[in-house]
Design an enzyme around this catalytic site. Structure first.
Site, PDB file in Angstrom:
ATOM      1  N   TYR A 180       0.848  -1.198   0.000  1.00  0.00           N
ATOM      2  CA  TYR A 180       0.000   0.000   0.000  1.00  0.00           C
ATOM      3  C   TYR A 180       0.883   1.247   0.000  1.00  0.00           C
ATOM      4  O   TYR A 180       1.766   1.391   0.846  1.00  0.00           O
ATOM      5  CB  TYR A 180      -0.898   0.018   1.246  1.00  0.00           C
ATOM      6  CG  TYR A 180      -1.832   1.203   1.278  1.00  0.00           C
ATOM      7  CD1 TYR A 180      -2.894   1.287   0.390  1.00  0.00           C
ATOM      8  CD2 TYR A 180      -1.646   2.244   2.184  1.00  0.00           C
ATOM      9  CE1 TYR A 180      -3.751   2.388   0.404  1.00  0.00           C
ATOM     10  CE2 TYR A 180      -2.505   3.347   2.203  1.00  0.00           C
ATOM     11  CZ  TYR A 180      -3.555   3.401   1.302  1.00  0.00           C
ATOM     12  OH  TYR A 180      -4.405   4.480   1.314  1.00  0.00           O
ATOM     13  N   LYS A 187       3.032  11.327   7.161  1.00  0.00           N
ATOM     14  CA  LYS A 187       2.614  11.099   8.555  1.00  0.00           C
ATOM     15  C   LYS A 187       3.402  11.932   9.580  1.00  0.00           C
ATOM     16  O   LYS A 187       3.162  13.099   9.716  1.00  0.00           O
ATOM     17  CB  LYS A 187       2.674   9.607   8.862  1.00  0.00           C
ATOM     18  CG  LYS A 187       1.798   8.813   7.856  1.00  0.00           C
ATOM     19  CD  LYS A 187       0.999   7.738   8.481  1.00  0.00           C
ATOM     20  CE  LYS A 187       0.433   6.782   7.458  1.00  0.00           C
ATOM     21  NZ  LYS A 187      -0.990   6.632   7.455  1.00  0.00           N
ATOM     22  N   ASP A 202       9.206   3.413   0.479  1.00  0.00           N
ATOM     23  CA  ASP A 202       8.110   4.181   1.064  1.00  0.00           C
ATOM     24  C   ASP A 202       8.296   4.103   2.579  1.00  0.00           C
ATOM     25  O   ASP A 202       8.039   3.069   3.194  1.00  0.00           O
ATOM     26  CB  ASP A 202       6.777   3.554   0.627  1.00  0.00           C
ATOM     27  CG  ASP A 202       5.572   4.282   1.211  1.00  0.00           C
ATOM     28  OD1 ASP A 202       5.756   4.997   2.223  1.00  0.00           O
ATOM     29  OD2 ASP A 202       4.464   4.121   0.680  1.00  0.00           O
TER      30      ASP A 202
HETATM   31  C1  LIG Z   1       3.157   3.112   3.541  1.00  0.00           C
HETATM   32  C2  LIG Z   1       2.175   4.178   3.187  1.00  0.00           C
HETATM   33  N1  LIG Z   1       2.394   4.931   2.091  1.00  0.00           N
HETATM   34  C3  LIG Z   1       1.549   5.904   1.735  1.00  0.00           C
HETATM   35  C4  LIG Z   1       0.424   6.161   2.475  1.00  0.00           C
HETATM   36  C5  LIG Z   1      -0.520   7.228   2.047  1.00  0.00           C
HETATM   37  O1  LIG Z   1      -0.448   8.314   2.890  1.00  0.00           O
HETATM   38  P1  LIG Z   1      -1.688   9.333   2.984  1.00  0.00           P
HETATM   39  O2  LIG Z   1      -2.790   8.601   3.670  1.00  0.00           O
HETATM   40  O3  LIG Z   1      -1.132  10.482   3.762  1.00  0.00           O
HETATM   41  O4  LIG Z   1      -2.037   9.709   1.598  1.00  0.00           O
HETATM   42  C6  LIG Z   1       0.160   5.420   3.624  1.00  0.00           C
HETATM   43  C7  LIG Z   1      -1.045   5.688   4.434  1.00  0.00           C
HETATM   44  O5  LIG Z   1      -1.419   4.958   5.317  1.00  0.00           O
HETATM   45  C8  LIG Z   1       1.057   4.390   3.987  1.00  0.00           C
HETATM   46  O6  LIG Z   1       0.842   3.622   5.066  1.00  0.00           O
END
Ligand SMILES: Cc1ncc(COP(=O)(O)O)c(C=O)c1O
Length: 458
Positions: free
Chosen positions: A157, A283, A256
């Site tokens: 994700y 975050k 990520d």
């Molecule tokens: C690993 C990861 N990447 C990207 C995102 C996306 O971030 P956002 O919800 O701020 O768009 C999340 C959100 O939970 C995430 O856990």
């Protein structure tokens, strides 16, 4: 949620009895928000709890119930709620305006703090979400290499833009390589021309795809550990193996670290010494306000220099707004190595306690995790892939959701999928309190397990 088993009925009845104001608010919300909802991850049946206030590691809901917060807005609130330094920074900035439509010095101050910590990030640019961060990191990789395809992991994700809506839930077909498929309504199948899917912890699958799409792949993107899929840890050598494959096949490696940044001062890249070419962040770097960032090698990021002829374009009305930057600076500064060691230690104790609680209750289950992250699995099999998690979920009846609800009844707020994460205001006392509730919830669920999922009885 239909209610047929007496345990389920009891849990649901208690939930409804103690959250009548939330139920009323949920009804009101349905007029202008479809189903009363604007964020999937925070919705659950019969209706979610409406919160009114957060303080440190506690939350108070509309009915005055208090909770220990083990959800922390899905890890963004690493310092819990209303942390004094973050609140002061927001207040100080808010009275000077929330955004100027011009650069502000807080932008490079926060960027400096982050680039000093993350060995793979020489320079970065801010976005407003982790979704945008991964989107821009992927786009940067394509623009830099001139190649179209991004290789992601099955079950990975990275937010909700079109290019990431592929195999967020893993392929269970049993085929040698995951079969790529688009998951979200409205995302065109043409996305599949630009996304390939391999398996986490399976370097052979990565190499097979690198070979089969030779010359077309711009980058491999992965979380260093797979958080959303169920906190699946990288096997020994997996990340280094990805780095080697990326180098051998001339593709970029993107980490990520939207979530994993919290695990070490230098993120997972600092911890392991495996450096990506590009990194997506979000975050905690916004101190609780909306944020994201993408960054990496100086030679790649230099192409975003706006003074450069034919440089790469990147815009956004709220990018680097001083309110978020001020909160982010306070958040990152407060996340000292000592603070990280503190929550990591508590996290290890929490996971151990969860495992003991399952054993005491005579039920099959355990927590995976690392540092301040934990994920509860209703199985005792080793979890090495996103598919493993979906497979146990298919056999666990409604256990994850009933556990979530019973924990709410007992004053523990966690993510409904089974993710727990800790915040720096927590102490051993809150861990003990949560574990006591966890144990009580398991004993409450035991008759349900015996009837609905007997394979989980020991
Ligand atoms: C690993 C990861 N990447 C990207 C995102 C996306 O971030 P956002 O919800 O701020 O768009 C999340 C959100 O939970 C995430 O856990």
């Amino acid at each position: 949620m239909s209610s047929e088993h007496p345990v389920k009925e009891q849990i649901l009845a208690r939930y409804i009895a103690r959250t009548s104001k939330s139920r009323g608010l949920d009804q009101q919300a349905k007029t202008s928000l479809p189903g009363g909802d604007t964020r999937w991850a925070t919705y659950h049946l019969p209706y979610p709890v409406y919160m009114l206030r957060g303080e440190g590691c506690t939350l108070t809901d509309a009915d005055g119930n208090r909770y220990l917060d083990f959800q922390n807005n899905y890890t963004s609130l690493v310092h819990g709620h209303a942390h004094p330094a973050i609140t002061a920074a927001i207040q100080e900035q808010a009275v000077k305006s929330v955004v100027y439509g011009a650069p502000a010095e807080q932008q490079f101050q926060l960027a400096d703090l982050i680039t000093k910590r993350l060995p793979g990030v020489d320079q970065l640019r801010f976005t407003n979400s982790g979704t945008e961060a991964s989107m821009m990191a992927m786009r940067a990789a394509r623009a830099f290499t001139g190649k179209p395809v991004i290789l992601k992991m099955d079950g990975g994700y990275h937010g909700s833009h079109d290019m990431t809506e592929v195999n967020i839930t893993p392929d269970l077909s049993g085929s040698r390589l995951p079969i790529p498929r688009v998951e979200a309504d409205g995302v065109p199948d043409s996305v599949l021309e630009a996304v390939a899917v391999a398996r986490f912890n399976d370097l052979e699958s990565v190499e097979t795809i690198l070979n089969s799409k030779s010359g077309k792949i711009a980058a491999i993107i992965t979380e260093p550990l797979m958080n959303t899929a169920g906190i699946i840890l990288p096997d020994e050598g997996f990340l280094r193996g990805l780095r080697e494959l990326a180098d051998r096949y001339g593709v970029l490696l993107i980490f990520d670290e939207v979530v994993t940044l919290r695990l070490d001062e230098g993120g997972y890249q600092g911890k392991t010494g495996v450096l990506p070419d590009l990194t997506a962040l979000g975050k905690l770097i916004g101190g609780g306000l909306p944020v994201g960032a993408f960054g990496g090698r100086a030679d790649i990021m230099a192409l975003y220099d706006p003074a450069r002829p034919n440089g790469f374009h990147h815009s956004g009305t709220f990018n680097g707004n001083p309110l978020t930057m001020a909160a982010g600076i306070a958040s990152v500064k407060a996340l000292t190595p000592q603070a990280i060691a503190h929550i990591n230690q508590l996290g290890a104790e929490f996971r151990r306690g969860v495992d003991e609680a399952f054993a005491e209750a005579g039920l099959r289950g355990y927590a995976t995790g690392e540092g301040s992250l934990a994920y509860v699995h209703w199985t005792t099999e080793k979890i090495t892939s996103a598919a493993d998690v979906v497979r146990w979920k298919q056999k666990a009846a409604e256990l994850p959701r009933l556990l979530h609800m019973e924990l709410l009844n007992l004053g523990i707020f966690a993510a409904n999928r089974g993710l727990f994460n800790l915040s720096t205001p927590m102490t051993r006392q809150e861990i003990d309190q949560a574990l006591e509730a966890f144990r009580a919830a398991l004993f409450m669920l035991k008759p349900y397990v015996a009837d609905q999922a007997p394979h989980l009885m020991i």
